[in-house]
Design a protein around this motif. Structure first.
Motif, mmCIF file in Angstrom:
data_model
loop_
_atom_site.group_PDB
_atom_site.id
_atom_site.type_symbol
_atom_site.label_atom_id
_atom_site.label_comp_id
_atom_site.label_asym_id
_atom_site.label_seq_id
_atom_site.Cartn_x
_atom_site.Cartn_y
_atom_site.Cartn_z
ATOM 1 N N ALA A 80 0.838 -1.203 0.000
ATOM 2 C CA ALA A 80 0.000 0.000 0.000
ATOM 3 C C ALA A 80 0.873 1.254 0.000
ATOM 4 C CB ALA A 80 -0.932 -0.008 1.212
ATOM 5 N N ALA A 81 1.960 1.225 0.772
ATOM 6 C CA ALA A 81 2.870 2.375 0.802
ATOM 7 C C ALA A 81 3.538 2.560 -0.556
ATOM 8 C CB ALA A 81 3.927 2.185 1.890
ATOM 9 N N PHE A 82 3.983 1.467 -1.166
ATOM 10 C CA PHE A 82 4.593 1.551 -2.487
ATOM 11 C C PHE A 82 3.596 2.052 -3.523
ATOM 12 C CE2 PHE A 82 8.148 -1.299 -1.242
ATOM 13 C CZ PHE A 82 9.170 -0.571 -1.827
ATOM 14 N N HIS A 83 2.343 1.671 -3.376
ATOM 15 C CA HIS A 83 1.319 2.079 -4.345
ATOM 16 C C HIS A 83 1.240 3.602 -4.439
ATOM 17 C CE1 HIS A 83 -2.277 1.845 -6.773
ATOM 18 N NE2 HIS A 83 -2.827 2.738 -5.969
ATOM 19 N N GLU A 84 1.285 4.269 -3.291
ATOM 20 C CA GLU A 84 1.226 5.741 -3.291
ATOM 21 C C GLU A 84 2.421 6.336 -4.043
ATOM 22 O OE1 GLU A 84 1.364 9.284 -0.046
ATOM 23 O OE2 GLU A 84 0.131 7.532 0.436
ATOM 24 N N ASP A 137 12.120 14.162 -22.902
ATOM 25 C CA ASP A 137 12.471 12.740 -22.924
ATOM 26 C C ASP A 137 13.269 12.353 -21.685
ATOM 27 O OD1 ASP A 137 11.157 12.273 -25.270
ATOM 28 O OD2 ASP A 137 12.944 12.519 -26.534
ATOM 29 N N GLU A 138 14.121 13.264 -21.223
ATOM 30 C CA GLU A 138 14.918 12.969 -20.023
ATOM 31 C C GLU A 138 14.016 12.766 -18.807
ATOM 32 O OE1 GLU A 138 17.754 16.094 -19.489
ATOM 33 O OE2 GLU A 138 19.179 15.218 -20.900
ATOM 34 N N GLU A 139 13.018 13.632 -18.661
ATOM 35 C CA GLU A 139 12.087 13.492 -17.546
ATOM 36 C C GLU A 139 11.306 12.187 -17.647
ATOM 37 O OE1 GLU A 139 9.846 17.001 -15.696
ATOM 38 O OE2 GLU A 139 10.325 17.670 -17.751
ATOM 39 N N LYS A 140 10.829 11.889 -18.855
ATOM 40 C CA LYS A 140 10.081 10.645 -19.048
ATOM 41 C C LYS A 140 10.957 9.430 -18.728
ATOM 42 C CE LYS A 140 6.364 11.832 -22.153
ATOM 43 N NZ LYS A 140 5.305 11.712 -21.176
ATOM 44 N N GLN A 141 12.219 9.468 -19.120
ATOM 45 C CA GLN A 141 13.136 8.370 -18.838
ATOM 46 C C GLN A 141 13.326 8.214 -17.321
ATOM 47 O OE1 GLN A 141 16.905 8.792 -20.808
ATOM 48 N NE2 GLN A 141 17.605 6.766 -20.183
ATOM 49 N N TYR A 142 13.448 9.333 -16.624
ATOM 50 C CA TYR A 142 13.601 9.295 -15.159
ATOM 51 C C TYR A 142 12.380 8.636 -14.515
ATOM 52 C CZ TYR A 142 13.516 10.834 -10.336
ATOM 53 O OH TYR A 142 13.428 10.858 -8.973
ATOM 54 N N TRP A 143 11.195 9.119 -14.900
ATOM 55 C CA TRP A 143 9.977 8.590 -14.288
ATOM 56 C C TRP A 143 9.725 7.141 -14.709
ATOM 57 C CZ3 TRP A 143 8.590 10.619 -10.097
ATOM 58 C CH2 TRP A 143 8.701 11.984 -9.866
ATOM 59 N N ARG A 144 10.120 6.753 -15.909
ATOM 60 C CA ARG A 144 9.979 5.359 -16.339
ATOM 61 C C ARG A 144 10.854 4.466 -15.454
ATOM 62 N NH1 ARG A 144 6.711 2.075 -17.145
ATOM 63 N NH2 ARG A 144 5.644 3.607 -18.379
ATOM 64 N N GLY A 145 12.068 4.924 -15.143
ATOM 65 C CA GLY A 145 12.943 4.167 -14.244
ATOM 66 C C GLY A 145 12.338 4.032 -12.856
ATOM 67 N N ALA A 146 11.744 5.117 -12.365
ATOM 68 C CA ALA A 146 11.101 5.074 -11.049
ATOM 69 C C ALA A 146 9.934 4.090 -11.051
ATOM 70 C CB ALA A 146 10.620 6.469 -10.653
ATOM 71 N N LEU A 147 9.138 4.105 -12.137
ATOM 72 C CA LEU A 147 8.006 3.170 -12.242
ATOM 73 C C LEU A 147 8.488 1.723 -12.310
ATOM 74 C CD1 LEU A 147 5.712 5.168 -14.659
ATOM 75 C CD2 LEU A 147 5.124 4.428 -12.342
ATOM 76 N N ASN A 148 9.553 1.474 -13.062
ATOM 77 C CA ASN A 148 10.092 0.113 -13.162
ATOM 78 C C ASN A 148 10.589 -0.376 -11.798
ATOM 79 O OD1 ASN A 148 9.536 -0.066 -15.885
ATOM 80 N ND2 ASN A 148 11.599 0.488 -16.522
ATOM 81 N N THR A 149 11.290 0.501 -11.074
ATOM 82 C CA THR A 149 11.789 0.131 -9.749
ATOM 83 C C THR A 149 10.625 -0.148 -8.809
ATOM 84 O OG1 THR A 149 13.768 1.465 -10.078
ATOM 85 C CG2 THR A 149 13.200 0.895 -7.802
ATOM 86 N N PHE A 150 9.609 0.694 -8.853
ATOM 87 C CA PHE A 150 8.413 0.503 -8.037
ATOM 88 C C PHE A 150 7.788 -0.855 -8.325
ATOM 89 C CE2 PHE A 150 3.816 0.707 -8.932
ATOM 90 C CZ PHE A 150 3.326 0.642 -7.646
ATOM 91 N N GLN A 151 7.638 -1.193 -9.592
ATOM 92 C CA GLN A 151 7.005 -2.460 -9.961
ATOM 93 C C GLN A 151 7.853 -3.655 -9.529
ATOM 94 O OE1 GLN A 151 3.823 -2.644 -11.192
ATOM 95 N NE2 GLN A 151 4.163 -4.735 -10.533
ATOM 96 N N GLU A 152 9.173 -3.568 -9.693
ATOM 97 C CA GLU A 152 10.057 -4.658 -9.284
ATOM 98 C C GLU A 152 9.978 -4.884 -7.777
ATOM 99 O OE1 GLU A 152 14.067 -4.184 -10.703
ATOM 100 O OE2 GLU A 152 13.374 -3.764 -12.735
#
Length: 134
Positions: A88-92, A107-122
């Motif tokens: 639940a904490a990770f979901h937020e 594109d740089e910002e999108k790449q940063y946030w894509r990395g954050a999303l991938n880490t969150f999902q892993e």
């Protein structure tokens, strides 16, 4: 004799933390641990192997309280609940990362946030895959 500073409710030494439900508790007797089963119906510690009879809260107050003895099922349930709280904490954090990705203008910002999303999902996947054992 105990100093009575370690019972869950110092106003009721000898009583377990949840006297309304049955449970197994450990008490220190002369430096050794002793297991006692609390009967919520009888309001009494019932006998366990090696002890000839039950024990009242008054008698138990002469010993030091060590804590509740949890069953494997209780431990598994506690771990599952803790993992759900972590998810639940990770979901937020994941939702914030999605908003950041959607609001990105470069594109740089999108790449940063894509990395954050991938880490969150892993991390979420690893927590889910921990299984039932401690």
């Amino acid at each position: 004799m105990t100093t009575l500073t370690n019972w869950p409710d110092l106003k009721r030494p000898g009583w377990p933390p949840n006297p309304e439900r049955d449970g197994l508790y450990a008490l220190y007797v002369g430096g050794a641990l002793m297991a006692r089963h609390w009967s919520a119906v009888r309001q009494f510690y019932t006998s366990v192997p090696g002890w000839p009879r039950g024990m009242s809260p008054f008698e138990a107050s002469a010993f030091d309280f060590a804590g509740e003895i949890l069953t494997p099922t209780q431990i598994t349930e506690m771990l599952a609940a803790e993992r759900e709280r972590c998810l639940a904490a990770f979901h937020e954090h994941g939702e914030r990362a999605k908003l950041g990705w959607n609001g990105s203008s470069s594109d740089e910002e999108k790449q940063y946030w894509r990395g954050a999303l991938n880490t969150f999902q892993e991390c979420c996947d690893e927590i889910r895959n921990l299984g039932d054992t401690p």
